[in-house]
Design a protein around this motif. Sequence first.
Motif, PDB file in Angstrom:
ATOM      1  N   ASP A  31      -9.984 -46.164 -69.530  1.00  0.00           N
ATOM      2  CA  ASP A  31     -10.481 -46.951 -68.401  1.00  0.00           C
ATOM      3  C   ASP A  31     -11.601 -46.209 -67.668  1.00  0.00           C
ATOM      4  OD1 ASP A  31      -8.733 -49.023 -68.941  1.00  0.00           O
ATOM      5  OD2 ASP A  31      -7.248 -48.388 -67.438  1.00  0.00           O
ATOM      6  N   GLU A  32     -11.422 -44.895 -67.478  1.00  0.00           N
ATOM      7  CA  GLU A  32     -12.461 -44.101 -66.816  1.00  0.00           C
ATOM      8  C   GLU A  32     -13.730 -44.054 -67.659  1.00  0.00           C
ATOM      9  OE1 GLU A  32     -10.092 -40.768 -64.250  1.00  0.00           O
ATOM     10  OE2 GLU A  32      -9.828 -40.717 -66.431  1.00  0.00           O
ATOM     11  N   VAL A  33     -13.585 -43.960 -68.972  1.00  0.00           N
ATOM     12  CA  VAL A  33     -14.748 -43.956 -69.866  1.00  0.00           C
ATOM     13  C   VAL A  33     -15.500 -45.275 -69.749  1.00  0.00           C
ATOM     14  CG1 VAL A  33     -15.479 -43.961 -72.288  1.00  0.00           C
ATOM     15  CG2 VAL A  33     -13.865 -42.222 -71.470  1.00  0.00           C
ATOM     16  N   ALA A  34     -14.770 -46.392 -69.696  1.00  0.00           N
ATOM     17  CA  ALA A  34     -15.422 -47.699 -69.580  1.00  0.00           C
ATOM     18  C   ALA A  34     -16.233 -47.799 -68.291  1.00  0.00           C
ATOM     19  CB  ALA A  34     -14.377 -48.804 -69.642  1.00  0.00           C
ATOM     20  N   ILE A  35     -15.678 -47.323 -67.194  1.00  0.00           N
ATOM     21  CA  ILE A  35     -16.395 -47.352 -65.911  1.00  0.00           C
ATOM     22  C   ILE A  35     -17.606 -46.424 -65.964  1.00  0.00           C
ATOM     23  CG2 ILE A  35     -16.234 -46.689 -63.468  1.00  0.00           C
ATOM     24  CD1 ILE A  35     -13.236 -47.631 -63.679  1.00  0.00           C
ATOM     25  N   ARG A  36     -17.415 -45.218 -66.484  1.00  0.00           N
ATOM     26  CA  ARG A  36     -18.510 -44.247 -66.521  1.00  0.00           C
ATOM     27  C   ARG A  36     -19.616 -44.671 -67.481  1.00  0.00           C
ATOM     28  NH1 ARG A  36     -16.943 -38.524 -64.652  1.00  0.00           N
ATOM     29  NH2 ARG A  36     -15.118 -38.941 -63.376  1.00  0.00           N
ATOM     30  N   THR A  37     -19.303 -45.454 -68.481  1.00  0.00           N
ATOM     31  CA  THR A  37     -20.340 -45.964 -69.387  1.00  0.00           C
ATOM     32  C   THR A  37     -21.386 -46.740 -68.594  1.00  0.00           C
ATOM     33  OG1 THR A  37     -18.837 -46.052 -71.274  1.00  0.00           O
ATOM     34  CG2 THR A  37     -20.797 -47.447 -71.385  1.00  0.00           C
ATOM     35  N   GLN A  38     -20.922 -47.601 -67.713  1.00  0.00           N
ATOM     36  CA  GLN A  38     -21.852 -48.386 -66.891  1.00  0.00           C
ATOM     37  C   GLN A  38     -22.654 -47.495 -65.947  1.00  0.00           C
ATOM     38  OE1 GLN A  38     -22.360 -51.502 -67.827  1.00  0.00           O
ATOM     39  NE2 GLN A  38     -20.813 -50.940 -69.334  1.00  0.00           N
ATOM     40  N   VAL A  39     -22.010 -46.480 -65.401  1.00  0.00           N
ATOM     41  CA  VAL A  39     -22.694 -45.552 -64.488  1.00  0.00           C
ATOM     42  C   VAL A  39     -23.785 -44.786 -65.238  1.00  0.00           C
ATOM     43  CG1 VAL A  39     -22.388 -43.486 -63.065  1.00  0.00           C
ATOM     44  CG2 VAL A  39     -20.700 -45.337 -62.954  1.00  0.00           C
ATOM     45  N   VAL A  40     -23.456 -44.268 -66.413  1.00  0.00           N
ATOM     46  CA  VAL A  40     -24.441 -43.500 -67.196  1.00  0.00           C
ATOM     47  C   VAL A  40     -25.608 -44.386 -67.596  1.00  0.00           C
ATOM     48  CG1 VAL A  40     -24.825 -42.206 -69.339  1.00  0.00           C
ATOM     49  CG2 VAL A  40     -22.755 -41.796 -67.987  1.00  0.00           C
ATOM     50  N   LEU A  41     -25.336 -45.608 -68.012  1.00  0.00           N
ATOM     51  CA  LEU A  41     -26.429 -46.519 -68.376  1.00  0.00           C
ATOM     52  C   LEU A  41     -27.332 -46.808 -67.179  1.00  0.00           C
ATOM     53  CD1 LEU A  41     -24.567 -48.953 -70.784  1.00  0.00           C
ATOM     54  CD2 LEU A  41     -26.319 -47.255 -71.382  1.00  0.00           C
ATOM     55  N   ARG A  42     -26.755 -46.950 -65.997  1.00  0.00           N
ATOM     56  CA  ARG A  42     -27.563 -47.147 -64.787  1.00  0.00           C
ATOM     57  C   ARG A  42     -28.405 -45.911 -64.503  1.00  0.00           C
ATOM     58  NH1 ARG A  42     -23.718 -48.377 -61.472  1.00  0.00           N
ATOM     59  NH2 ARG A  42     -23.542 -46.379 -60.437  1.00  0.00           N
ATOM     60  N   HIS A  43     -27.791 -44.732 -64.607  1.00  0.00           N
ATOM     61  CA  HIS A  43     -28.522 -43.481 -64.377  1.00  0.00           C
ATOM     62  C   HIS A  43     -29.663 -43.301 -65.377  1.00  0.00           C
ATOM     63  CE1 HIS A  43     -24.895 -41.409 -62.219  1.00  0.00           C
ATOM     64  NE2 HIS A  43     -25.514 -42.275 -61.446  1.00  0.00           N
ATOM     65  N   ALA A  44     -29.439 -43.694 -66.616  1.00  0.00           N
ATOM     66  CA  ALA A  44     -30.455 -43.510 -67.664  1.00  0.00           C
ATOM     67  C   ALA A  44     -31.761 -44.214 -67.326  1.00  0.00           C
ATOM     68  CB  ALA A  44     -29.927 -43.999 -69.008  1.00  0.00           C
ATOM     69  N   ALA A  45     -31.700 -45.237 -66.486  1.00  0.00           N
ATOM     70  CA  ALA A  45     -32.895 -45.998 -66.114  1.00  0.00           C
ATOM     71  C   ALA A  45     -33.595 -45.448 -64.869  1.00  0.00           C
ATOM     72  CB  ALA A  45     -32.517 -47.460 -65.888  1.00  0.00           C
ATOM     73  N   TYR A  46     -33.010 -44.446 -64.212  1.00  0.00           N
ATOM     74  CA  TYR A  46     -33.622 -43.900 -62.994  1.00  0.00           C
ATOM     75  C   TYR A  46     -34.889 -43.119 -63.328  1.00  0.00           C
ATOM     76  CZ  TYR A  46     -29.497 -44.843 -60.030  1.00  0.00           C
ATOM     77  OH  TYR A  46     -28.495 -45.439 -59.314  1.00  0.00           O
ATOM     78  N   PRO A  47     -35.855 -43.132 -62.429  1.00  0.00           N
ATOM     79  CA  PRO A  47     -37.079 -42.348 -62.646  1.00  0.00           C
ATOM     80  C   PRO A  47     -36.765 -40.848 -62.680  1.00  0.00           C
ATOM     81  CG  PRO A  47     -37.304 -43.798 -60.716  1.00  0.00           C
ATOM     82  CD  PRO A  47     -35.885 -43.891 -61.183  1.00  0.00           C
ATOM     83  N   GLY A  48     -37.377 -40.151 -63.610  1.00  0.00           N
ATOM     84  CA  GLY A  48     -37.250 -38.697 -63.677  1.00  0.00           C
ATOM     85  C   GLY A  48     -35.981 -38.170 -64.308  1.00  0.00           C
ATOM     86  N   VAL A  49     -35.129 -39.059 -64.874  1.00  0.00           N
ATOM     87  CA  VAL A  49     -33.900 -38.568 -65.497  1.00  0.00           C
ATOM     88  C   VAL A  49     -34.255 -37.703 -66.707  1.00  0.00           C
ATOM     89  CG1 VAL A  49     -33.469 -40.532 -67.058  1.00  0.00           C
ATOM     90  CG2 VAL A  49     -31.554 -39.207 -66.199  1.00  0.00           C
ATOM     91  N   ARG A  50     -33.517 -36.609 -66.858  1.00  0.00           N
ATOM     92  CA  ARG A  50     -33.657 -35.707 -68.000  1.00  0.00           C
ATOM     93  C   ARG A  50     -32.278 -35.529 -68.604  1.00  0.00           C
ATOM     94  NH1 ARG A  50     -37.973 -31.152 -66.896  1.00  0.00           N
ATOM     95  NH2 ARG A  50     -36.576 -30.013 -68.243  1.00  0.00           N
ATOM     96  N   ALA A  51     -32.215 -35.466 -69.936  1.00  0.00           N
ATOM     97  CA  ALA A  51     -30.925 -35.306 -70.617  1.00  0.00           C
ATOM     98  C   ALA A  51     -31.110 -34.398 -71.824  1.00  0.00           C
ATOM     99  CB  ALA A  51     -30.380 -36.658 -71.053  1.00  0.00           C
TER     100      ALA A  51
END
Length: 189
Positions: A31-51
């Motif tokens: 359940d936590e992975v499912a929630i965090r998947t959406q959070v990570v996808l949102r973060h991936a679209a932020y300006p200046g993100v590095r991974a």
Amino acid sequence: MEEVAVRAIDLASRVHEVLAVQAVAFGLSNDEVAIRTQVVLRHAAYPGVRALGAFPPGGELVGFTYGMPNSREHWWSSVIEPYLVRAGNDEWLDDAFGVTELHVRPDFQGRGLGRALITRLTDGVPQHRSILSAVEGPSRARRLYHSLGYVDLAHSVRFLSAPTLYVVMGAPLPLRGPRPAFPGDTTAG
């Protein structure tokens, strides 16, 4: 010791791989992975993100980190701001690069991967300092952060979705200490 390459990754296309590593390293439920998947996808679209990811010769992701320029409008900043204000450290929210996540699979910990990932992530960013949150109390992660120059800025931080307390930490950039050499080191991306 197995050679591990550290290189830039596309966070959105590797979301399931990074969360598989985080689930093992941090003990997340499905359940936590499912929630965090959406959070990570949102973060991936932020300006200046590095991974960045860490890959042994077989090519399977064994560690990762990502972060972005901090903004007071981000959810995380809105949660930690009152704690930083109480501690007299709210200026750390400005001109800071936030390390959002850093996880290494337990079977690859203790090899310098965490240090390589976080130093490569923050090296060369235009911000003058870095902030992050970590589970409060003694841990291998907190020892690593302290060795890189991070100091505790606020304690007993509560995130509504987390049962444990956190500490907010900050360090001037560039981070101090050696930069372990790993094949394939890149930070572009």
